[in-house]
Scaffold this motif. Structure first.
Motif, PDB file in Angstrom:
ATOM      1  N   SER A 114       0.819  -1.213   0.000  1.00 27.71           N
ATOM      2  CA  SER A 114       0.000   0.000   0.000  1.00 27.71           C
ATOM      3  C   SER A 114       0.849   1.258   0.000  1.00 27.71           C
ATOM      4  CB  SER A 114      -0.942   0.004   1.206  1.00 27.71           C
ATOM      5  OG  SER A 114      -0.223  -0.107   2.422  1.00 27.71           O
ATOM      6  N   LYS A 117       1.623   1.867  -3.433  1.00 19.30           N
ATOM      7  CA  LYS A 117       0.385   1.905  -4.216  1.00 19.30           C
ATOM      8  C   LYS A 117       0.398   0.863  -5.333  1.00 19.30           C
ATOM      9  CE  LYS A 117      -0.617   6.757  -3.192  1.00 19.30           C
ATOM     10  NZ  LYS A 117      -0.952   8.085  -3.736  1.00 19.30           N
ATOM     11  N   ASN A 138      -4.160   1.035  -6.378  1.00 19.87           N
ATOM     12  CA  ASN A 138      -4.280   1.704  -5.087  1.00 19.87           C
ATOM     13  C   ASN A 138      -4.832   0.808  -3.975  1.00 19.87           C
ATOM     14  OD1 ASN A 138      -3.915   3.917  -3.409  1.00 19.87           O
ATOM     15  ND2 ASN A 138      -5.963   4.729  -3.790  1.00 19.87           N
TER      16      ASN A 138
END
Length: 364
Positions: A114, A117, A138
């Motif tokens: 994360s 992304k 994302n």
């Protein structure tokens, strides 16, 4: 990389220290209620429903302290859709294998970072070596507590009966060609048998067709010891073995003899270990929650001698022509310019019904 969670029909377990051979001295992820896993992988294997109807395979849902959910759902045609919800944010991806059979077992791996992304959903057909991947835009970090509840069966979660196992790792798990022998497996070299784990780049091994060849790389991987990774014991003296060896179901042996020539008009064929299981010469092996496999990469797809039996080396096909897949594989750190290309397998690979026919002919 560390496996921290595993669920199958006989057991469910979660440990921030890691499972089995992966166990660490300190937690590899947070243990608090609000701790997040910002990078990791969820892997599961599932049988494709013959009716092809939409079905929830794996997931969880929670509304406190905010709305969040993660679901993997079977979709018509042999595909899987991923939907992740966190508040007002939604991440979605769907994948479908064009050539998948409805009754095949498929391995799904969702990996995410994360912070970067970056996310990837992969579908693998373990028996036919087919891979499909799709980007997950994302992706969001996941609460460790949500993963714990999903694996342990707490709260609003689901693991469908078609799911063979589900596991969680704290790292990005590779896809594609996999090692399939124990590191302790003795391989023939010009100086006698040596444990596979002792071989490194530049060492040599003795092959059945090409004589002495150099080792390009030795690869290792720790995986859940279930599903298509569940170990198989091949027993001596069957298959010409001098001692028992443990292999992954995908490890292929070279089988020859008059029955092979009669049935398939070939001098030799390759048979995956999963098709050899018969309860005496080859049988399922019980072990801990995880297992580490190893394999050697050679310039060509070769027949090695493993404890006396002919077995194939790591087969990578034309992986070097697919930089994205190579970057996601166990060979990610290998110099692509030095990576060999393997054409078709050295021998015909038998399907399950063909292997059963051969076994019956030999037993007659």
């Amino acid at each position: 990389m560390t496996w921290i969670a595993l669920a199958h029909n006989e057991d469910r377990r979660f440990s921030p220290l890691g499972l089995g051979t992966d166990k660490r001295d300190a937690p590899v992820c947070g243990t608090g209620q609000d701790d997040l896993l910002t990078r990791g992988s969820i892997m599961f294997e599932t049988r494709q429903a013959p009716d092809g109807k939409p079905k929830l395979l794996l997931g969880y849902k929670s509304s406190f302290p905010w709305l969040r959910s993660l679901t993997f759902q079977a979709i018509p045609g042999g595909g899987v859709a991923l939907v992740q919800v966190q508040g007002d944010d939604i991440a979605h991806a769907a994948i479908q294998h064009k050539d998948s059979g409805r009754n095949d077992v498929m391995r799904m791996t969702y990996s995410w970072d994360s912070t970067a992304k970056w996310g990837r959903l992969a579908m693998e057909d373990p028996e036919n070596n087919r891979i499909a991947t799709v980007a997950v835009p994302n992706p969001k970090p996941i609460l460790v507590d949500d993963l714990r509840n999903m694996i342990l069966g707490r709260g609003d979660q689901a693991i469908a009966s078609d799911v063979i196992f589900a596991a969680v790792s704290d790292q990005i798990e590779p896809i594609g060609p996999m090692p399939s022998l124990l590191p302790s497996t003795p391989l023939a070299t010009p100086w006698g048998f040596k444990p596979l784990s002792a071989l490194k780049r530049g060492d040599t091994v003795t092959t059945q067709g090409s004589g002495v060849v150099p080792v390009l790389e030795t690869v290792f991987r720790t995986v859940p010891a279930c599903g298509s990774f569940a170990p198989i014991r091949l027993r001596a003296p069957y298959f010409g073995l001098q001692q028992d060896i443990i292999v992954a179901p995908d490890q292929r042996l070279v089988i020859d003899g008059p029955e092979v020539e009669y049935l398939f008009s070939k001098e030799a064929v390759l048979i995956p270990a999963r098709h050899l299981v018969n309860g005496f010469a080859a049988m399922r092996e019980t072990c801990g929650p995880t297992i580490t496999y190893a394999q050697i990469l050679l310039p060509s797809h070769e027949t090695m001698i493993a404890a006396g039996t002919p077995a194939e080396s790591l087969y990578i096909g034309r992986l070097r022509r697919q930089p994205d897949q190579m970057a996601n594989s166990v060979l990610a750190g290998f110099d692509r310019s030095l990576l060999p290309e393997h054409g078709q397998p050295a021998h015909t690979v038998l399907k399950r019904f063909e292997a059963i026919t051969l076994a019956s002919r030999r037993a007659a």
